[in-house]
Design a protein around this motif. Structure first.
Motif, PDB file in Angstrom:
ATOM      1  N   TYR A 219      -8.827  -3.600 -13.708  1.00 34.74           N
ATOM      2  CA  TYR A 219      -7.891  -3.107 -12.799  1.00 34.74           C
ATOM      3  C   TYR A 219      -8.632  -2.631 -11.648  1.00 34.74           C
ATOM      4  CZ  TYR A 219      -4.003  -3.650 -16.315  1.00 34.74           C
ATOM      5  OH  TYR A 219      -3.243  -4.053 -17.432  1.00 34.74           O
ATOM      6  N   SER A 220      -9.734  -1.819 -11.788  1.00 43.49           N
ATOM      7  CA  SER A 220     -10.373  -1.163 -10.831  1.00 43.49           C
ATOM      8  C   SER A 220     -10.976  -2.108  -9.756  1.00 43.49           C
ATOM      9  CB  SER A 220     -11.475  -0.434 -11.501  1.00 43.49           C
ATOM     10  OG  SER A 220     -12.680  -1.089 -11.692  1.00 43.49           O
ATOM     11  N   ARG A 221     -11.178  -3.432 -10.139  1.00 47.07           N
ATOM     12  CA  ARG A 221     -11.695  -4.435  -9.349  1.00 47.07           C
ATOM     13  C   ARG A 221     -10.661  -5.341  -8.291  1.00 47.07           C
ATOM     14  NH1 ARG A 221     -15.685  -1.827 -10.745  1.00 47.07           N
ATOM     15  NH2 ARG A 221     -17.624  -2.982 -10.928  1.00 47.07           N
ATOM     16  N   LEU A 222      -9.495  -4.843  -8.836  1.00 44.06           N
ATOM     17  CA  LEU A 222      -8.315  -5.537  -8.008  1.00 44.06           C
ATOM     18  C   LEU A 222      -8.360  -5.117  -6.711  1.00 44.06           C
ATOM     19  CD1 LEU A 222      -5.333  -4.885 -10.724  1.00 44.06           C
ATOM     20  CD2 LEU A 222      -6.379  -7.196  -9.935  1.00 44.06           C
ATOM     21  N   ASN A 223      -8.831  -3.916  -6.185  1.00 45.60           N
ATOM     22  CA  ASN A 223      -8.999  -3.665  -4.843  1.00 45.60           C
ATOM     23  C   ASN A 223      -9.352  -4.617  -3.989  1.00 45.60           C
ATOM     24  OD1 ASN A 223      -7.899  -0.824  -4.836  1.00 45.60           O
ATOM     25  ND2 ASN A 223      -9.844  -0.040  -5.583  1.00 45.60           N
TER      26      ASN A 223
ATOM     27  N   LEU B 206      -8.300  -8.642   0.259  1.00 47.58           N
ATOM     28  CA  LEU B 206      -8.242  -9.764   1.041  1.00 47.58           C
ATOM     29  C   LEU B 206      -6.798 -10.434   0.977  1.00 47.58           C
ATOM     30  CD1 LEU B 206     -10.919 -12.038  -0.802  1.00 47.58           C
ATOM     31  CD2 LEU B 206     -11.097 -11.236   1.712  1.00 47.58           C
ATOM     32  N   LEU B 207      -6.070 -10.198   0.167  1.00 46.63           N
ATOM     33  CA  LEU B 207      -4.635 -10.882  -0.044  1.00 46.63           C
ATOM     34  C   LEU B 207      -3.773 -10.091   1.310  1.00 46.63           C
ATOM     35  CD1 LEU B 207      -3.664 -11.426  -3.594  1.00 46.63           C
ATOM     36  CD2 LEU B 207      -4.809 -12.955  -1.906  1.00 46.63           C
ATOM     37  N   PHE B 208      -3.780  -8.691   1.354  1.00 44.19           N
ATOM     38  CA  PHE B 208      -2.867  -7.927   2.014  1.00 44.19           C
ATOM     39  C   PHE B 208      -3.449  -7.142   3.132  1.00 44.19           C
ATOM     40  CE2 PHE B 208      -1.468  -8.214  -2.435  1.00 44.19           C
ATOM     41  CZ  PHE B 208      -0.196  -8.692  -2.278  1.00 44.19           C
ATOM     42  N   LYS B 209      -2.595  -7.042   4.199  1.00 47.47           N
ATOM     43  CA  LYS B 209      -2.969  -6.333   5.264  1.00 47.47           C
ATOM     44  C   LYS B 209      -3.054  -4.799   4.918  1.00 47.47           C
ATOM     45  CE  LYS B 209      -0.409  -9.451   8.249  1.00 47.47           C
ATOM     46  NZ  LYS B 209       0.843  -9.895   9.054  1.00 47.47           N
ATOM     47  N   ASN B 210      -2.168  -4.191   4.102  1.00 45.20           N
ATOM     48  CA  ASN B 210      -2.018  -2.800   3.771  1.00 45.20           C
ATOM     49  C   ASN B 210      -2.439  -2.687   2.437  1.00 45.20           C
ATOM     50  OD1 ASN B 210      -1.228  -0.403   3.341  1.00 45.20           O
ATOM     51  ND2 ASN B 210       0.875  -0.722   2.979  1.00 45.20           N
ATOM     52  N   LYS B 211      -3.692  -1.948   2.327  1.00 45.84           N
ATOM     53  CA  LYS B 211      -4.338  -1.751   1.060  1.00 45.84           C
ATOM     54  C   LYS B 211      -3.423  -0.904  -0.124  1.00 45.84           C
ATOM     55  CE  LYS B 211      -8.857  -1.363   3.181  1.00 45.84           C
ATOM     56  NZ  LYS B 211     -10.123  -0.374   3.371  1.00 45.84           N
TER      57      LYS B 211
ATOM     58  N   ASP C 233       3.136  -1.276  -1.562  1.00 43.92           N
ATOM     59  CA  ASP C 233       4.125  -0.271  -2.267  1.00 43.92           C
ATOM     60  C   ASP C 233       3.847  -0.543  -4.049  1.00 43.92           C
ATOM     61  OD1 ASP C 233       6.812  -0.806   0.093  1.00 43.92           O
ATOM     62  OD2 ASP C 233       4.656   0.218   0.115  1.00 43.92           O
ATOM     63  N   ILE C 234       4.188  -1.607  -4.438  1.00 41.31           N
ATOM     64  CA  ILE C 234       4.398  -1.637  -5.952  1.00 41.31           C
ATOM     65  C   ILE C 234       2.955  -1.971  -6.556  1.00 41.31           C
ATOM     66  CG2 ILE C 234       6.727  -2.505  -5.841  1.00 41.31           C
ATOM     67  CD1 ILE C 234       5.545  -5.195  -6.708  1.00 41.31           C
ATOM     68  N   LEU C 235       1.962  -2.070  -5.669  1.00 39.05           N
ATOM     69  CA  LEU C 235       0.721  -2.575  -6.421  1.00 39.05           C
ATOM     70  C   LEU C 235      -0.204  -1.428  -6.302  1.00 39.05           C
ATOM     71  CD1 LEU C 235       0.264  -6.185  -4.880  1.00 39.05           C
ATOM     72  CD2 LEU C 235       1.240  -5.540  -7.119  1.00 39.05           C
ATOM     73  N   LYS C 236       0.068  -0.478  -5.651  1.00 39.57           N
ATOM     74  CA  LYS C 236      -0.939   0.880  -5.424  1.00 39.57           C
ATOM     75  C   LYS C 236      -1.368   1.288  -6.893  1.00 39.57           C
ATOM     76  CE  LYS C 236      -1.251   5.166  -3.304  1.00 39.57           C
ATOM     77  NZ  LYS C 236      -0.814   6.305  -2.486  1.00 39.57           N
ATOM     78  N   SER C 237      -0.235   1.669  -7.680  1.00 42.43           N
ATOM     79  CA  SER C 237      -0.580   2.286  -9.181  1.00 42.43           C
ATOM     80  C   SER C 237      -1.379   1.302  -9.771  1.00 42.43           C
ATOM     81  CB  SER C 237       0.764   2.853  -9.555  1.00 42.43           C
ATOM     82  OG  SER C 237       1.533   3.597  -8.931  1.00 42.43           O
TER      83      SER C 237
ATOM     84  N   GLN D  20       5.497 -10.056   5.824  1.00 40.49           N
ATOM     85  CA  GLN D  20       5.229  -8.820   6.566  1.00 40.49           C
ATOM     86  C   GLN D  20       3.798  -8.231   6.048  1.00 40.49           C
ATOM     87  OE1 GLN D  20       7.859  -5.367   7.651  1.00 40.49           O
ATOM     88  NE2 GLN D  20       7.175  -4.766   5.629  1.00 40.49           N
ATOM     89  N   ASP D  21       3.321  -8.334   4.684  1.00 37.16           N
ATOM     90  CA  ASP D  21       2.441  -7.782   4.112  1.00 37.16           C
ATOM     91  C   ASP D  21       1.063  -8.259   3.784  1.00 37.16           C
ATOM     92  OD1 ASP D  21       3.978  -5.385   3.770  1.00 37.16           O
ATOM     93  OD2 ASP D  21       4.468  -5.470   1.791  1.00 37.16           O
ATOM     94  N   MET D  22       1.346  -9.587   3.612  1.00 38.24           N
ATOM     95  CA  MET D  22       0.084 -10.719   3.256  1.00 38.24           C
ATOM     96  C   MET D  22      -0.734 -10.980   4.399  1.00 38.24           C
ATOM     97  SD  MET D  22       1.205 -13.159   0.048  1.00 38.24           S
ATOM     98  CE  MET D  22      -0.479 -13.764  -0.175  1.00 38.24           C
ATOM     99  N   ASN D  23      -2.082 -11.107   4.354  1.00 38.36           N
ATOM    100  CA  ASN D  23      -2.811 -11.500   5.427  1.00 38.36           C
ATOM    101  C   ASN D  23      -2.253 -13.068   5.890  1.00 38.36           C
ATOM    102  OD1 ASN D  23      -4.707  -9.607   6.084  1.00 38.36           O
ATOM    103  ND2 ASN D  23      -5.822  -9.912   4.184  1.00 38.36           N
ATOM    104  N   ASP D  24      -2.317 -13.482   6.973  1.00 38.28           N
ATOM    105  CA  ASP D  24      -1.843 -14.714   7.333  1.00 38.28           C
ATOM    106  C   ASP D  24      -2.046 -16.077   6.782  1.00 38.28           C
ATOM    107  OD1 ASP D  24      -0.348 -13.153   9.054  1.00 38.28           O
ATOM    108  OD2 ASP D  24      -1.714 -13.553  11.007  1.00 38.28           O
ATOM    109  N   ASN D  25      -3.607 -16.048   6.512  1.00 43.23           N
ATOM    110  CA  ASN D  25      -4.190 -17.243   5.992  1.00 43.23           C
ATOM    111  C   ASN D  25      -3.377 -17.501   4.427  1.00 43.23           C
ATOM    112  OD1 ASN D  25      -5.538 -15.107   5.514  1.00 43.23           O
ATOM    113  ND2 ASN D  25      -7.323 -16.210   4.670  1.00 43.23           N
ATOM    114  N   PHE D  26      -3.249 -16.434   3.724  1.00 42.75           N
ATOM    115  CA  PHE D  26      -2.864 -16.382   2.274  1.00 42.75           C
ATOM    116  C   PHE D  26      -1.191 -16.563   2.593  1.00 42.75           C
ATOM    117  CE2 PHE D  26      -6.848 -14.147   1.656  1.00 42.75           C
ATOM    118  CZ  PHE D  26      -7.528 -15.089   0.665  1.00 42.75           C
TER     119      PHE D  26
END
Length: 530
Positions: A217-221, A226-231, A234-238, A478-484
């Motif tokens: 889980y700690s490596r999900l950062n 890479l996947l998201f513009k916003n680190k 919302d639902i993935l932060k926890s 809105q949240d994902m990086n454009d290429n992904f």
């Protein structure tokens, strides 16, 4: 007597030698798995394990589940190379039946690379590959090369018109990838012998499993960055803050990916919000039944003992240095209104609460109460009311301190109480939208395909993430990086071929039993008649 002693000593020495030889050659699945996995670079959050034999490939031949996930072209390329390389008579016997691993790694160009790792059976050496290089009819051009001092090969497939990089790590473990960047990462990586990066399955469970998924889980950062513009999506932060490792078994189903297993908390690491739920018992959940039919994603929580949960949450605020701020806010509420809000809230809190995001970017907190009518006057006294039903709280961060970190999304929210549900949102318009949903019963539980999906997942849980891929498309745009996002929206087959995903944590012995389910789309998603 002397002769007897000598014979006894000889027998003891022989027994010791046999024991040493036995254990030296003992190769249990778990031991073999851990030895192979330790060479995988530690920036991998996800590792998929399967057995490299015909049975596995026959089961999933023509299956529509993996191509959308890995990418049809990537999967086809790996399969072509497998047939060209691993099934070649010169080396086939050394790799057939061996456990293979596919791991996902971030690359320098902000893309993701797949690393294939496998251990060779005894008797294999690099000379076998050198002999393979001499063949002129196998469609492979094999050239020896060094990767930061590690011996390896560049393998050019004339069928794929692509280069594959293969290197020998240690103990007859080989890693390969289509990415030179990832091959270099792998060569430079030094395994950390004293650090556990993945949870190992018991021998028997590993031996009988069709395939396994390992999660750090700690490596999900690394993956989320890479996947998201916003680190702090919302639902993935926890999830990314959970100090835990998971090992899940694949359960075969033709139209759904089903993994079950365990998530073990790493008690040597700082605790997180989700660790509070290990002290609960699994709960039959119902709150998802009143989520809007437009739900894109949600994160749901359930507690068997809300008093224990509130006590643990209070302790967590102390450990994280938030107690002073918390006391300051609630003392202000008490001084200005005469209300002890923590006490009042705890008296009516039931056992479920959730955060929901719709395809229209609406965000709701839905909190189950034991007596909504009794709590409504309390909420009115700490709010500025727009009408008799809706108002905006006069104080910041109340949801955060009352229910925990995920509810920080509602810093200065609007509220309403409808039946025994407290609904929070960041605007009055959102509350009006949910009122329409509730009164007209526009719930996801009225959709046939949702109910078919819901039948696949456990009815008892403590934490549950849910994504509806069609509804989530505007949110991901809105949240994902454009290429992904482009790949998500346009690949065929792709993620849009799936209907929904759920990931459940179910408290068990101070850890979590874990379910992961993702099913393919069906044409029929008609509403169930009322």
């Amino acid at each position: 007597m002397r002769r007897f002693i000598i014979i006894t000593i000889i027998l003891l020495i022989a027994t010791a030698l046999i024991t040493v030889v036995y254990f030296k050659n003992l190769n249990t699945p778990a031991l073999h798995t851990s030895q192979t996995m330790r060479v995988i670079p530690n920036n991998a959050a996800l590792v998929f394990e399967f057995n490299n034999d015909a049975v596995f490939y026959d089961i999933f031949k023509g299956n529509k589940l993996f191509a959308p996930l890995i990418g049809e072209q990537q999967l086809a390329d790996l399969d072509t190379l497998r047939k060209q390389l691993l099934t070649n008579p010169l080396i086939e016997k050394f790799f057939t039946g061996q456990n293979a691993f596919i791991s996902l790694h971030p690359l320098k160009d902000h893309s993701l690379g797949l690393l294939f790792t496998i251990a060779a059976a005894k008797g294999f050496s690099l000379t076998n590959i050198d002999q393979l290089a001499k063949q002129v009819t196998n469609g492979l051009l094999i050239t020896p090369m060094l990767f930061y001092g590690k011996k390896g090969y560049t393998i050019y497939s004339t069928v794929l018109k692509r280069r594959f990089y293969l290197l020998n790590k240690e103990d007859d473990v080989y890693s390969g990838t289509f990415s030179k960047d990832l091959a270099d990462q792998c060569a430079q990586y030094i395994p950390q012998k004293d650090k556990q990066l993945f949870l190992m399955l018991p021998d028997q469970q590993n031996a009988t499993s069709l395939a396994n998924l390992y999660i750090n889980y700690s490596r999900l950062n690394n993956l989320f960055e890479l996947l998201f513009k916003n680190k702090n999506t919302d639902i993935l932060k926890s999830m990314r803050l959970l100090p835990a490792l998971a090992a899940l078994n694949l359960n075969f189903k033709s139209d759904a990916l089903l993994f079950t297993g365990f998530t073990n908390i790493q008690n040597n690491l700082p605790s997180s919000y989700l660790t509070l739920f290990v002290n609960q018992q699994p709960v039959v959940t119902h709150l998802q039944d009143i989520f809007p039919s437009t739900t894109a994603c949600s994160m749901s929580f359930a507690v068997s003992n809300h008093k224990k949960f509130k006590a643990d949450l209070s302790d967590w605020h102390i450990k994280t240095g938030l107690q002073h701020e918390k006391d300051s806010i609630f003392n202000k509420v008490k001084a200005e209104t005469g209300i002890n809000l923590i006490t009042e809230f705890n008296q009516v809190l039931s056992n479920e609460f959730a955060i929901v995001t719709t395809r229209y970017m609406e965000k709701f907190a839905i909190i189950s109460l034991t007596d909504g009518s009794a709590f409504k006057p309390v909420m009115k006294n700490i709010s500025k009311m727009a009408d008799d039903d809706m108002g905006q709280l006069n104080y910041n961060k109340l949801p955060f301190f009352l229910l925990g970190d995920p509810f920080s999304l509602f810093n200065h929210p609007w509220f309403m109480i409808i039946d025994n549900y407290l609904i929070l949102a960041n605007s009055q318009a959102e509350l009006k939208s949910y009122t329409d949903t509730y009164i007209n019963r526009k719930f996801q539980s009225k959709i046939q395909q949702y109910n078919q999906f819901d039948n696949l997942v456990a009815e008892r849980s403590n934490v549950n993430w849910y994504i509806n891929f069609k509804n989530a498309q505007p949110v991901l745009r809105q949240d994902m990086n454009d290429n992904f996002y482009t790949d998500f929206a346009n690949n065929e087959p792709g993620w849009k071929n799936f209907y929904a995903l759920t990931y459940q944590l179910i408290a068990a012995d101070k850890n979590f039993y874990t379910n992961f389910c993702m099913n393919l789309n069906k044409a029929d998603s008609t509403l169930i008649k009322k």
